[in-house]
Structures are given as structure tokens and as C-alpha cells.
Motif scaffolding. Structure first.
Motif, short mmCIF file in Angstrom:
data_model
loop_
_atom_site.label_atom_id
_atom_site.label_comp_id
_atom_site.label_asym_id
_atom_site.label_seq_id
_atom_site.Cartn_x
_atom_site.Cartn_y
_atom_site.Cartn_z
N GLN A 7 0.85 -1.18 0.00
CA GLN A 7 0.00 0.00 0.00
C GLN A 7 0.89 1.24 0.00
O GLN A 7 1.95 1.24 0.61
N HIS A 8 0.45 2.28 -0.68
CA HIS A 8 1.22 3.52 -0.69
C HIS A 8 1.31 4.10 0.71
O HIS A 8 0.35 4.08 1.48
N MET A 9 2.51 4.59 1.05
CA MET A 9 2.78 5.16 2.36
C MET A 9 3.38 6.54 2.18
O MET A 9 3.79 6.90 1.07
N ILE A 11 6.13 9.22 1.82
CA ILE A 11 7.47 9.01 1.28
C ILE A 11 8.53 9.24 2.36
O ILE A 11 8.50 10.25 3.08
#
Length: 279
Positions: A7-9, A11
Motif C-alpha cells: 500500500q502507498h505510504m 514518502i
């Protein structure tokens, strides 16, 4: 706690540990030698460093400038360079993190202060070798004069902490050929033990040789980028990725400590990889 899929977190900036000369930028001679502008539509150059007189010395191609711009804004950029504390000032780039200088002998903290623990370690390692470093230069200068080799010598030194006092210590000997005859430097490196056998019979126990193009460096075993990088990594956030780039075989030893590393498509390390692949 784990999740089954990515999942995108937010940066997290990686650390980028970078050699400078011939990795991020280079002189006009190297630009021509490596044909860096041959297939680029934009042949504009950006100044990266100046000489002692303040004149432009090293340059970015447009592609290299774009690469550095991405690095400096997307990563915490840490120079890992042979340049000493005076030479790094002639690099006209914004560095605001740690800096590893003089082949690893100097470690600057983000505030510009010299790390006191590393300073003390280097002081203890270098102090016993001061006479040997002077002798090295004297013997090799005499050898160069006797055989008319046209070599140029510079003994790099800096201030190191000893308790509450600073003491100026010799660090390593750098040798160049005045007419940039790299073969002469390679011959010197190959025959160095024989040249020094009467004056420094224990040379191999205390020193090593680094040769790259028109640069020959004779360094104490304790002075190496890989030692300084190993120390620095213990000070950094281990959850942040480490990656880096370097152009020389000596750089490979510090790069191997990182999570990812690479090399430009020119230079000593690239040539060695190509040789191995072709063999």
C-alpha cells in the motif's frame, strides 16, 4: 503488524551516499574522453566545481544536472569523496547532511562539526605513521627526479583532535603525472614495494595503493571510505533505504555496505565490469 499487499505510504527519503568526481561530474577532458555529449540534444554544461583560482574546473552535462537535481531534492545526499576539507569548498553544490572527506579520514556532521569520536580514532591511527608518510614522499620524489618521470606530489594533511587540542597530521600521499601519462603511474604502483624496500620494508603492513586514471594515492590502511561509511551507517536511521554510486574499484568497498548501489556507464568500475562480462 503486516499487510498482505503493498500500500502507498508517506514518502521516506532514502540516504544517497555518493562519490563526486567522475561519478556526478567531471572535467572537460573526461567529458570528451567519455563522449558524454555525443547523443544529447542539449549540450549545455553546468559548473560543478572550480579550481584554486576560482575558475570553472568540473561540469555537469544536462542529464547529470537533472540527476543531481533529483538526488538533492528526493534524498538525503551524503558526499563520500577523496576531496579534503579545502577541496570540498570548491564544489559549488548544496550539501547539508553528513560528509565523508579525504578518503574517509574526515567525517563532518550535518552542522559542519567534525565528529569527535571519528576524529579521535583517526588521530590514534595516523599518529604512528607520520614519519613513514614523510619518508614515502621523499623517496618517491627522489625516484621521480632520478628517472625524470615528471610526477607531481601532494601530501594531504588536516587537523585532528587530541584531547582538547588540535594537531595537524599528514593523511596520505597523492601523485599525478604532469602530462597525464597514466601508464607511468601504473608502473609506479606495480613497482612500489621494490622502490621502497630499503626504506619502508613494512610498507604493505601499513599502507595500500589506489590508482584511478591520473591519480595515484598511497594511503594508510585505516583510511578508507568503507571504514567511514561503516561508522556512519551506525549513526543513521536503519529503516531508511541506503543507496549510492561510485566510479572506482575503491568505491565498490563502501558501496557494498548499502542496500542498492550503481556506477556510471564510464570509469574504472564500469570498465572492470565490462571486462568480466566479456571474459
Amino acid at each position: 503488524m503486516t499487510t498482505p499487499f503493498f500500500q502507498h505510504m508517506p514518502i521516506v527519503k532514502p540516504y544517497a551516499l555518493m562519490d563526486l568526481d567522475d561519478t556526478l561530474f567531471q572535467t572537460l577532458r573526461k567529458i570528451e574522453q567519455w563522449q558524454l555529449l555525443k547523443q544529447l540534444p542539449n549540450k549545455n554544461l553546468t559548473i560543478a566545481s572550480v579550481n584554486k583560482q576560482g575558475e570553472p574546473l568540473s561540469f555537469f552535462s544536462q542529464k547529470q544536472a537533472n540527476f543531481f537535481n533529483w538526488l538533492s531534492q528526493s534524498c538525503e545526499l551524503i558526499p563520500v569523496t577523496a576531496r579534503d576539507s579545502n577541496e570540498i569548498k570548491r564544489v559549488k553544490l548544496p550539501f547539508d547532511s553528513w560528509q565523508i572527506l579525504t578518503h574517509g579520514a574526515i567525517l563532518l556532521e550535518p552542522n559542519g562539526r567534525r565528529n569527535p569520536i571519528w576524529q579521535q580514532q583517526m588521530f590514534e591511527k595516523l599518529t604512528p605513521l607520520q614519519n613513514d608518510l614523510t619518508l614515502l614522499q621523499n623517496v618517491l620524489e627522489q625516484h621521480s627526479q632520478t628517472h625524470d618521470l615528471g610526477l607531481v606530489f601532494s601530501l594531504h594533511n588536516d587537523n585532528f583532535v587530541d584531547g582538547n587540542c588540535y594537531q595537524n597530521l599528514k593523511i596520505y600521499l597523492a601523485i599525478k603525472h604532469r602530462q597525464k601519462d597514466e601508464k607511468i603511474l601504473q608502473d609506479i604502483a606495480y613497482n612500489l614495494a621494490n622502490i621502497l624496500k630499503d626504506n619502508l620494508p613494512n610498507f604493505n603492513q601499513n599502507f595500500y595503493i589506489h590508482v584511478n586514471a591520473n591519480n595515484l594515492a598511497i594511503l594508510p590502511n585505516a583510511i578508507h571510505k568503507r571504514h567511514a561509511v561503516a561508522f556512519l551507517l551506525k549513526q543513521l536511521d536503519n529503516n531508511r533505504p541506503y543507496f549510492g554510486f561510485g566510479d572506482s574499484l575503491a568505491d565498490l568497498l563502501f558501496l557494498q555496505q548499502l542496500d542498492w548501489y550503481g556506477t556510471p556507464n564510464h570509469g574504472q568500475l564500469h570498465d572492470k565490469i565490462c571486462q568480466i562480462c566479456h571474459d
